[in-house]
Design a protein around this motif. Structure first.
Motif, PDB file in Angstrom:
ATOM      1  N   GLY A  93       1.345  14.014 -24.233  1.00 42.55           N
ATOM      2  CA  GLY A  93       0.488  13.140 -23.430  1.00 42.55           C
ATOM      3  C   GLY A  93      -0.146  13.983 -22.348  1.00 42.55           C
ATOM      4  O   GLY A  93      -1.054  14.765 -22.600  1.00 42.55           O
ATOM      5  N   HIS A  94       0.390  13.859 -21.133  1.00 44.08           N
ATOM      6  CA  HIS A  94      -0.090  14.718 -20.049  1.00 44.08           C
ATOM      7  C   HIS A  94       0.506  16.100 -20.179  1.00 44.08           C
ATOM      8  O   HIS A  94       1.483  16.323 -20.905  1.00 44.08           O
ATOM      9  CB  HIS A  94       0.354  14.143 -18.696  1.00 44.08           C
ATOM     10  CG  HIS A  94      -0.575  13.119 -18.140  1.00 44.08           C
ATOM     11  ND1 HIS A  94      -1.674  13.441 -17.392  1.00 44.08           N
ATOM     12  CD2 HIS A  94      -0.549  11.773 -18.203  1.00 44.08           C
ATOM     13  CE1 HIS A  94      -2.286  12.329 -17.011  1.00 44.08           C
ATOM     14  NE2 HIS A  94      -1.628  11.291 -17.499  1.00 44.08           N
ATOM     15  N   LEU A 104      -8.529   6.698 -16.098  1.00 42.90           N
ATOM     16  CA  LEU A 104      -8.094   7.714 -15.152  1.00 42.90           C
ATOM     17  C   LEU A 104      -9.190   8.076 -14.160  1.00 42.90           C
ATOM     18  O   LEU A 104     -10.381   7.960 -14.446  1.00 42.90           O
ATOM     19  CB  LEU A 104      -7.619   8.956 -15.898  1.00 42.90           C
ATOM     20  CG  LEU A 104      -6.312   8.694 -16.621  1.00 42.90           C
ATOM     21  CD1 LEU A 104      -5.767   9.969 -17.204  1.00 42.90           C
ATOM     22  CD2 LEU A 104      -5.296   8.078 -15.686  1.00 42.90           C
ATOM     23  N   HIS A 106       3.117   5.920 -13.748  1.00 41.70           N
ATOM     24  CA  HIS A 106       2.294   6.853 -14.538  1.00 41.70           C
ATOM     25  C   HIS A 106       1.869   8.124 -13.811  1.00 41.70           C
ATOM     26  O   HIS A 106       1.991   9.209 -14.352  1.00 41.70           O
ATOM     27  CB  HIS A 106       1.048   6.141 -15.073  1.00 41.70           C
ATOM     28  CG  HIS A 106       1.303   5.360 -16.314  1.00 41.70           C
ATOM     29  ND1 HIS A 106       0.571   5.494 -17.464  1.00 41.70           N
ATOM     30  CD2 HIS A 106       2.244   4.418 -16.590  1.00 41.70           C
ATOM     31  CE1 HIS A 106       1.036   4.678 -18.401  1.00 41.70           C
ATOM     32  NE2 HIS A 106       2.049   4.010 -17.886  1.00 41.70           N
ATOM     33  N   HIS A 107       1.302   7.960 -12.600  1.00 46.13           N
ATOM     34  CA  HIS A 107       0.665   9.141 -12.000  1.00 46.13           C
ATOM     35  C   HIS A 107       1.105   9.405 -10.569  1.00 46.13           C
ATOM     36  O   HIS A 107       0.593   8.797  -9.641  1.00 46.13           O
ATOM     37  CB  HIS A 107      -0.858   8.989 -12.035  1.00 46.13           C
ATOM     38  CG  HIS A 107      -1.392   8.698 -13.400  1.00 46.13           C
ATOM     39  ND1 HIS A 107      -1.879   7.468 -13.764  1.00 46.13           N
ATOM     40  CD2 HIS A 107      -1.484   9.480 -14.504  1.00 46.13           C
ATOM     41  CE1 HIS A 107      -2.258   7.498 -15.033  1.00 46.13           C
ATOM     42  NE2 HIS A 107      -2.029   8.701 -15.514  1.00 46.13           N
ATOM     43  N   HIS A 135      -4.373   1.515 -13.702  1.00 52.06           N
ATOM     44  CA  HIS A 135      -3.967   2.712 -14.420  1.00 52.06           C
ATOM     45  C   HIS A 135      -4.413   3.974 -13.686  1.00 52.06           C
ATOM     46  O   HIS A 135      -3.618   4.874 -13.479  1.00 52.06           O
ATOM     47  CB  HIS A 135      -4.500   2.719 -15.859  1.00 52.06           C
ATOM     48  CG  HIS A 135      -3.902   3.819 -16.687  1.00 52.06           C
ATOM     49  ND1 HIS A 135      -4.604   4.535 -17.599  1.00 52.06           N
ATOM     50  CD2 HIS A 135      -2.649   4.325 -16.719  1.00 52.06           C
ATOM     51  CE1 HIS A 135      -3.816   5.444 -18.171  1.00 52.06           C
ATOM     52  NE2 HIS A 135      -2.621   5.324 -17.649  1.00 52.06           N
ATOM     53  N   HIS A 170       4.515  10.312 -18.011  1.00 55.12           N
ATOM     54  CA  HIS A 170       3.059  10.389 -18.117  1.00 55.12           C
ATOM     55  C   HIS A 170       2.657  11.636 -17.348  1.00 55.12           C
ATOM     56  O   HIS A 170       2.905  12.727 -17.826  1.00 55.12           O
ATOM     57  CB  HIS A 170       2.408   9.103 -17.610  1.00 55.12           C
ATOM     58  CG  HIS A 170       2.729   7.954 -18.503  1.00 55.12           C
ATOM     59  ND1 HIS A 170       1.940   7.591 -19.554  1.00 55.12           N
ATOM     60  CD2 HIS A 170       3.797   7.127 -18.536  1.00 55.12           C
ATOM     61  CE1 HIS A 170       2.496   6.578 -20.194  1.00 55.12           C
ATOM     62  NE2 HIS A 170       3.627   6.274 -19.596  1.00 55.12           N
ATOM     63  N   HIS A 189     -10.035   9.894 -22.170  1.00 56.87           N
ATOM     64  CA  HIS A 189      -8.768   9.705 -21.466  1.00 56.87           C
ATOM     65  C   HIS A 189      -8.720  10.465 -20.149  1.00 56.87           C
ATOM     66  O   HIS A 189      -8.842   9.890 -19.091  1.00 56.87           O
ATOM     67  CB  HIS A 189      -7.597  10.042 -22.367  1.00 56.87           C
ATOM     68  CG  HIS A 189      -6.315   9.472 -21.859  1.00 56.87           C
ATOM     69  ND1 HIS A 189      -6.189   8.172 -21.436  1.00 56.87           N
ATOM     70  CD2 HIS A 189      -5.086  10.028 -21.682  1.00 56.87           C
ATOM     71  CE1 HIS A 189      -4.959   7.944 -21.017  1.00 56.87           C
ATOM     72  NE2 HIS A 189      -4.268   9.054 -21.154  1.00 56.87           N
ATOM     73  N   HIS A 216      -5.574  15.240 -21.799  1.00 54.55           N
ATOM     74  CA  HIS A 216      -5.650  15.645 -20.389  1.00 54.55           C
ATOM     75  C   HIS A 216      -5.856  17.157 -20.282  1.00 54.55           C
ATOM     76  O   HIS A 216      -5.499  17.901 -21.184  1.00 54.55           O
ATOM     77  CB  HIS A 216      -4.358  15.265 -19.667  1.00 54.55           C
ATOM     78  CG  HIS A 216      -4.093  13.790 -19.679  1.00 54.55           C
ATOM     79  ND1 HIS A 216      -4.736  12.922 -18.847  1.00 54.55           N
ATOM     80  CD2 HIS A 216      -3.246  13.039 -20.428  1.00 54.55           C
ATOM     81  CE1 HIS A 216      -4.299  11.691 -19.077  1.00 54.55           C
ATOM     82  NE2 HIS A 216      -3.406  11.728 -20.040  1.00 54.55           N
ATOM     83  N   LYS A 239       5.424  12.644 -26.056  1.00 57.08           N
ATOM     84  CA  LYS A 239       5.762  11.242 -26.290  1.00 57.08           C
ATOM     85  C   LYS A 239       6.940  11.113 -27.245  1.00 57.08           C
ATOM     86  O   LYS A 239       7.714  10.173 -27.162  1.00 57.08           O
ATOM     87  CB  LYS A 239       4.557  10.505 -26.885  1.00 57.08           C
ATOM     88  CG  LYS A 239       3.327  10.542 -25.987  1.00 57.08           C
ATOM     89  CD  LYS A 239       3.578   9.804 -24.701  1.00 57.08           C
ATOM     90  CE  LYS A 239       2.366   9.817 -23.797  1.00 57.08           C
ATOM     91  NZ  LYS A 239       2.734   9.394 -22.438  1.00 57.08           N
TER      92      LYS A 239
HETATM   93  S1  CUK Z   1      -1.730   8.157 -19.155  1.00 57.15           S
HETATM   94 CU1  CUK Z   1      -2.385   9.809 -20.484  1.00 57.15          CU
HETATM   95  S2  CUK Z   1      -0.450  10.044 -21.471  1.00 57.15           S
HETATM   96 CU2  CUK Z   1      -1.066   6.710 -17.980  1.00 57.15          CU
HETATM   97 CU3  CUK Z   1      -2.227   9.327 -17.523  1.00 57.15          CU
HETATM   98 CU4  CUK Z   1       0.172   8.301 -20.254  1.00 57.15          CU
END
Ligand code: CUK
Ligand code: CUA
Length: 765
Positions: A442-443, A242, A124-125, A173, A505, A334, A401, A464
């Motif tokens: 998403g991000h 997050l 994810h990050h 996460h 993500h 989020h 985000h 997405k």
């Molecule tokens: S999360 Cu917000 S879209 Cu894992 Cu940073 Cu996926």
């Protein structure tokens, strides 16, 4: 849009071409023709000009995007959006030999859990290491949401070096994010569970289930996380989400938001309303503020408890020591994004139209004055939401985000439900612009957007859904990364890039010039541990060593042969092919594959990698180089002969069909002489130029010199054979001499062309 001649001139000017001179892609096409044929507008041409990168051109920024379920990191250039690499992290990937050579198998094995092999991850990050809050381009970290793990990638060779498993979480996460000097990497739990590994019934959820935030200590010199110096702060069984670290005035603190502070546990199959209803009853959830610097001191002072051998600071201790606070935030939040100056934190509520800007200064004022609105059931002080806020602004439906621009006070927030990006001013609370994206963002990512010095310029929207954006390829669609120009007042959509490998993500982008990757390893290098390889070999020192039923092959790879070329073992042996690539030339990677044994190596210049083969079955198994590395690549081959136990050794080869004569040998010598003349003229040209001013040419000359040294070696051999009138071997070694000459000439010509194209000067005649 109909194109006027005036528009055409404008477009052509943008492209730096002159219409008067005849704008032609080839002899027939003008720019106008192409635009008409392909139905392109002037705006399209402008966008193209902003992203098009001619051959050999480089990108200004390099992005590292999470590869989602592929367990990999996707590396691409901005603005060209050309994919440069997939870094395999949690998942085997044969091209890089990841999970196929013994060295990387060890890395993957670090990620095993409960004696279980885990060969996928949900990335994810990603986070780039920082020095004083700026990206330094040395390391990359990423989390695996599916299995609570963090990986360390060294950006000197873009390889995964370490995977650490969280000892107390069952999922994660909110990771990976780093402190301004990369002392710690944060990993927040997601779904509450017992911190121990026992079974605990759901009826004891409130008492025994917990969340938490882990601070992984990173040793920059070693380039590794040190699990023994890492710790976790226990948190209530809210779903932590997050996280981000403070910087500047907020340095020393970390912020982690959460959802489902209702502590609801579903049970739709028993007629209870589902999680989604139960987890969104309240209007607010909480973000957790932790003074991590103080927490680290408390752990050092022995105030932590050991759970599964890992230091955990309890909620009670954290509250007593004043290092843990809760701040209300709009429900089901989020993002959590700290401003470059560290003064504000922006949170978006998925179920709310607002983005909320929190003031660190106000929050600290409240904490100092002990001005709390209450306590949660675990005794953690809760601050007053209104008093903590700088402002709130309605930015669209389903904000997620936020990323920062280089321009002060300017941010971009992804709006999931509306499929938009909203540009707004967080100091004054004003919406400035909105742009439609495709679809369900998403991000989003700006250039170095979460550092203390964002670089602005571009924004990438990671969507997405792609739906109708690309040619259909069946029900599973690629993901869509959209490049947006943010240099002006209005955002401008430039490019759609399909990503056909996992759901994106977060992503991070760094100025390309900050990265300093190597082009070769020191010869005989174990790249996964960054030490000399125990089983490295040198030219002429190749050998096969038997140790019981283990057979170690100390082999080498160089254009265009594998040494050794025949390996004989017995059925039941375990064979370790330790292959060293002797090349020094840029991009001269060799592969090494053994047929029918699930073995493939990627051996980059200097690397030593090991393919382990259990010879279960007797038989004949060719091995070969699996990268097209040279003209005689297909001849880069060998045989693994697995004999039934007790069979006599016979690797002598067939009786020779061709008998060479002295005349054949003389013929080879003539060819060698002719080739040498070509080489001499090329060498003469190169050395007459100021070639040492051109780094790539210096490298090519080095490589050519290597080849000529090998040629000299082969020459000795054919001369010795000729002296003994062994025309067979003399002719074959003469042919080998010629092979090396061809490689040297090929490299020399590449150097010559480079010098001619780059305007070298004559320095001597
Ligand atoms: S999360 Cu917000 S879209 Cu894992 Cu940073 Cu996926
Ligand atoms: Cu080496 Cu192909």
């Amino acid at each position: 849009m109909k194109l006027s001649f005036k528009n055409m001139v404008a477009a052509a000017t943008v492209l730096g071409v002159s219409l008067a001179a005849g704008v032609s892609a080839n002899a027939q096409d003008t720019l106008q023709d192409v635009m008409k044929k392909r139905g392109l507008t002037e705006k399209d041409i402008l966008s193209a000009a902003k992203t098009y990168t001619p051959t050999g051109g480089r990108d200004e920024f390099i992005a590292f995007a999470s590869g989602g379920q592929s367990g990999q990191i996707i590396v691409y250039g901005i603005p060209s959006m050309r994919i440069l690499k997939y870094i395999s992290v949690f998942t085997p990937e044969p091209w890089q030999g990841y999970g196929f050579d013994e060295e990387s198998k060890k890395v993957l094995a670090m990620g095993n859990m409960n004696d279980q092999e885990i060969t996928w991850g949900d990335v994810h990050h990603p986070a780039i290491s920082e020095t004083n809050g700026e990206y330094d381009g040395r390391y990359l970290f990423t989390n695996d949401k599916a299995n609570p793990r963090i990986a360390v990638i060294d950006l000197h060779d873009f390889e995964t070096k370490q995977i650490v498993v969280n000892p107390v979480f069952k999922s994660n996460h909110g990771g990976a994010f780093v402190t301004p000097n990369t002392d710690y990497v944060i990993e927040a739990a997601q779904y509450p569970a017992p911190l121990t590994n026992e079974y605990v019934p759901l009826s004891q959820f409130n008492e025994k289930y917990r969340g938490g935030v882990t601070y992984w200590k990173f040793d920059r010199k070693k380039g590794r996380i040190i699990p023994e110096e890492s710790f976790t702060v226990e948190m209530p069984p809210y779903s932590q989400d997050l996280s981000d670290f403070g910087k500047g005035p907020s340095d020393g603190w970390s912020f982690t938001n959460s959802f489902c502070t209702e502590r609801y546990v579903g049970g739709i199959e028993n007629g209870r309303p589902p999680f989604e209803a139960g987890c969104s009853q309240k209007d607010t959830d909480f973000f957790h503020m932790v003074n991590w610097k103080k927490a680290a001191e408390l752990v050092k002072a022995g105030k932590a408890n050991k759970i599964n051998g890992h230091d955990v600071l309890s909620i009670d201790t954290a509250v007593k020591e004043g290092i843990l606070y809760l701040v209300p935030e709009p429900k089901s939040p989020h993002g959590m994004d700290v401003s470059p100056d560290g003064k504000f934190m922006i949170v978006a509520g998925k179920l709310d139209t607002h983005a909320s800007v929190y003031s660190f200064e106000k929050i600290m004022g409240l904490i100092k004055a002990k001005d709390f609105a209450g306590k949660d059931p675990y005794g953690i002080p809760i601050l007053d939401m209104k008093k903590s806020l700088h402002l709130q602004l309605s930015v669209g439906l389903g904000p997620l985000h936020t990323q920062y621009d280089s321009k002060p006070c300017i941010v971009y927030t992804s709006i999931y439900v509306d499929s938009q990006v909203t540009k707004w001013n967080y100091c004054e609370g004003k919406v400035l612009d909105k742009l439609n994206i495709h679809y369900n963002i998403g991000h989003l990512m700006t250039m170095e957007g979460d550092s203390v010095k964002p670089k602005g310029k571009y924004l990438v929207s990671m969507n997405k859904l792609a739906i109708d954006r690309f040619n259909p390829v069946g029900p599973l669609h690629p993901q869509n990364h959209q490049l947006i120009d943010i240099s002006g007042d209005k955002m401008q959509l430039l490019y759609d890039m399909p990503i056909p490998l996992g759901e994106p993500h977060y992503a991070v982008a760094i100025a390309a010039e900050t990265l300093k990757p190597i082009i070769r390893y020191k010869v005989g290098w174990n790249s996964r541990e960054d030490v000399k390889h125990e089983y490295r070999s040198r030219p002429g020192r190749e050998k096969v060593v038997r140790d019981g039923t283990n057979v170690h092959v100390y082999g080498t790879l160089i254009r265009s042969h594998i040494t050794p070329e025949i390996v004989e073992v017995e059925q039941g042996d375990t064979v370790y092919f330790h292959m060293t690539n002797l090349e020094r030339a840029q991009d001269q990677t060799h592969g090494f594959a053994v047929d029918m044994h699930n073995a493939n190596l990627s051996v980059e210049p200097g690397k030593t990698a090991t393919a382990k083969i259990v010879a279960k079955n007797a038989g004949v198994f060719p091995y070969f180089c699996s990268e097209f590395c040279s003209a005689l690549h297909l001849e880069m081959q060998g045989y693994l002969l697995v004999k039934p136990k007790g069979t006599k050794s016979d690797a002598s080869g067939p009786s020779v069909g061709t008998k060479y004569t002295e005349a054949d040998y003389k013929g080879e010598l003539a060819t060698i002489k002719g080739t040498q003349d070509v080489i001499n003229s090329v060498v003469g040209f190169i050395t007459s130029q100021n070639y040492t001013d051109f780094k790539p040419v210096v490298a090519l000359v080095e490589d050519a010199t290597d080849q000529l040294n090998f040629a000299a070696d082969a020459e000795k051999k054919h001369k010795a054979a000729a002296e003994k009138k062994d025309w067979q071997n003399a002719t074959l070694w003469a042919q080998q001499h010629f092979q090396y000459q061809v490689k040297a000439a090929d490299i020399g010509l590449r150097a010559k062309t480079y010098l001619e194209e780059h305007g070298s000067k004559t320095v001597k005649k």
